[in-house]
Design a protein around this motif. Structure first.
Motif, short mmCIF file in Angstrom:
data_model
loop_
_atom_site.label_atom_id
_atom_site.label_comp_id
_atom_site.label_asym_id
_atom_site.label_seq_id
_atom_site.Cartn_x
_atom_site.Cartn_y
_atom_site.Cartn_z
N MET A 1 0.85 -1.20 0.00
CA MET A 1 0.00 0.00 0.00
C MET A 1 0.89 1.24 0.00
SD MET A 1 -2.84 1.18 2.83
CE MET A 1 -3.87 -0.25 2.54
N ASP A 2 0.63 2.14 -0.95
CA ASP A 2 1.43 3.36 -0.99
C ASP A 2 0.97 4.35 0.08
OD1 ASP A 2 -0.85 4.65 -1.91
OD2 ASP A 2 -0.26 4.49 -4.01
N GLY A 3 1.74 5.46 0.22
CA GLY A 3 1.47 6.43 1.27
C GLY A 3 0.09 7.06 1.19
N THR A 4 -0.34 7.36 -0.03
CA THR A 4 -1.64 8.01 -0.20
C THR A 4 -2.77 7.09 0.23
OG1 THR A 4 -0.82 9.35 -2.05
CG2 THR A 4 -3.22 9.08 -1.85
N ASN A 5 -2.72 5.85 -0.22
CA ASN A 5 -3.78 4.91 0.16
C ASN A 5 -3.75 4.61 1.65
OD1 ASN A 5 -4.83 4.66 -2.41
ND2 ASN A 5 -3.40 3.02 -2.99
N PHE A 6 -2.54 4.57 2.23
CA PHE A 6 -2.42 4.34 3.67
C PHE A 6 -3.11 5.45 4.46
CE2 PHE A 6 -0.12 4.87 7.71
CZ PHE A 6 -0.39 3.62 8.30
N ARG A 7 -2.86 6.72 4.06
CA ARG A 7 -3.49 7.86 4.75
C ARG A 7 -5.00 7.81 4.60
NH1 ARG A 7 1.12 10.43 2.67
NH2 ARG A 7 -0.04 11.17 0.84
N ARG A 8 -5.47 7.42 3.43
CA ARG A 8 -6.91 7.33 3.20
C ARG A 8 -7.52 6.23 4.07
NH1 ARG A 8 -6.79 7.86 -3.42
NH2 ARG A 8 -6.46 10.14 -3.48
N ALA A 9 -6.77 5.14 4.24
CA ALA A 9 -7.27 4.04 5.08
C ALA A 9 -7.35 4.48 6.53
CB ALA A 9 -6.34 2.83 4.93
N ILE A 10 -6.32 5.17 7.00
CA ILE A 10 -6.32 5.68 8.39
C ILE A 10 -7.47 6.66 8.61
CG2 ILE A 10 -5.06 7.11 10.03
CD1 ILE A 10 -4.00 4.32 9.91
N ALA A 11 -7.76 7.47 7.60
CA ALA A 11 -8.82 8.48 7.72
C ALA A 11 -10.19 7.86 7.96
CB ALA A 11 -8.86 9.34 6.46
N ARG A 12 -10.33 6.56 7.64
CA ARG A 12 -11.61 5.90 7.82
C ARG A 12 -11.67 5.10 9.13
NH1 ARG A 12 -10.73 5.13 2.17
NH2 ARG A 12 -9.86 3.04 2.55
N THR A 13 -10.67 5.31 10.00
CA THR A 13 -10.64 4.59 11.27
C THR A 13 -10.74 5.55 12.44
OG1 THR A 13 -8.25 4.72 11.64
CG2 THR A 13 -9.04 2.99 10.15
N ARG A 14 -10.79 4.97 13.63
CA ARG A 14 -10.85 5.78 14.84
C ARG A 14 -9.54 6.51 15.12
NH1 ARG A 14 -14.12 1.95 19.23
NH2 ARG A 14 -16.09 1.79 18.02
N LEU A 15 -8.48 6.12 14.43
CA LEU A 15 -7.18 6.77 14.60
C LEU A 15 -7.07 8.09 13.83
CD1 LEU A 15 -4.78 3.70 14.34
CD2 LEU A 15 -5.47 4.92 16.41
#
Length: 277
Positions: A1-15
């Motif tokens: 997973m690249d950096g952009t997708n990782f940030r997008r994934a985090i944005a959808r979590t409680r973190l």
């Protein structure tokens, strides 16, 4: 997973709030550092303690030109000409600098001349050519000088007028007591409401800039109503604090518009101009 997708994934979590906190902190810190820097510079270089003076940002000046254009029904190019007139009025600028330096109150006033939204007052007077202006609240007389300068220009064009300036402080208006500006100024010391009721000629332009309490502002507009000439305009310097003039405009069948200035390189958020016509 690249950096952009990782940030997008985090944005959808409680973190998400935790992950975003450093960036949010940096933005706030950058903003506050700028404000603190501007404030510190002002504290060290300015003497003013109220009625702050400053220049407008270029964008705010342009919005002011359009505000005057719409409310006074004149082309915006003409309004820009009026704004330039007052900004380039060297005799007035030199007078204010010299009178400020010689005043007993020089310890609480800056010698540098900065008009802020008052250039809008000037443009309104140039655009509407009032025969009689009434201004409540004078302080040192900077705004009075601006109004008088516009009236002198109008007189040179064959359309003379006068400004009645009202203030309760007997020391008010020292900037407006020199010629040629004093030749079109009637300075009246006393309660503004009593002075308005004593006016003996119609009012073409009324400017509230005295006691800024809601009740007093309302009483001033009520007092001046029977004194107004047909087509008169009402201005308030209190538009960022109260809705008095807007309410008065609605009750009396007028239109209303507000402009809020943006100071350039100053900690103060600015005031504005309200107009009913």
């Amino acid at each position: 997973m690249d950096g952009t997708n990782f940030r997008r994934a985090i944005a959808r979590t409680r973190l998400a709030p935790v992950a975003a906190f450093p960036k949010r902190l940096m933005r706030v810190a950058k903003h506050d550092a700028r404000v603190i820097s501007v404030s510190a510079k002002w504290l060290l270089t300015s003497r003013e303690h109220h009625n702050y003076t400053y220049d407008l940002t270029k964008l705010s000046r342009e919005h002011l030109a359009w505000f005057v254009s719409v409310t006074c029904d004149v082309p915006v190019k003409q309004v820009r000409t009026y704004l330039t007139e007052i900004e380039e009025d060297e005799p007035l600028r030199q007078h204010i600098e010299q009178a400020t330096a010689a005043s007993d109150r020089r310890g609480l006033a800056d010698r540098r001349v900065r008009y802020a939204r008052r250039i809008g007052w000037y443009a309104i007077v140039r655009a509407t050519r009032p025969k009689h202006i009434v201004e409540t609240g004078v302080d040192k007389g900077l705004g009075t000088c601006v109004l008088a300068s516009a009236l002198l220009r109008n007189a040179a064009d064959g359309e003379p007028g006068r400004v009645t300036s009202l203030d309760i402080n007997p020391e008010a208006g020292y900037l407006a007591k020199s010629e040629p500006w004093a030749s079109v100024v009637d300075l009246v010391i006393g309660d503004s409401l009593a002075s308005i009721k004593a006016l003996d000629r119609p009012v073409d332009l009324f400017l509230h800039d005295s006691n800024h309490s809601t009740g007093h502002e309302r009483r001033e507009f009520q007092a001046v109503s029977p004194k107004l000439a047909p087509g008169a305009r009402l201005l308030t310097d209190n538009v960022t604090v109260t809705n008095v003039l807007a309410e008065h405009a609605e009750k009396t069948g007028r239109r209303f518009l507000a402009y809020r200035e943006t100071p350039a390189q100053h900690w103060y958020p600015g005031d504005g101009i309200g107009i009913a016509w």
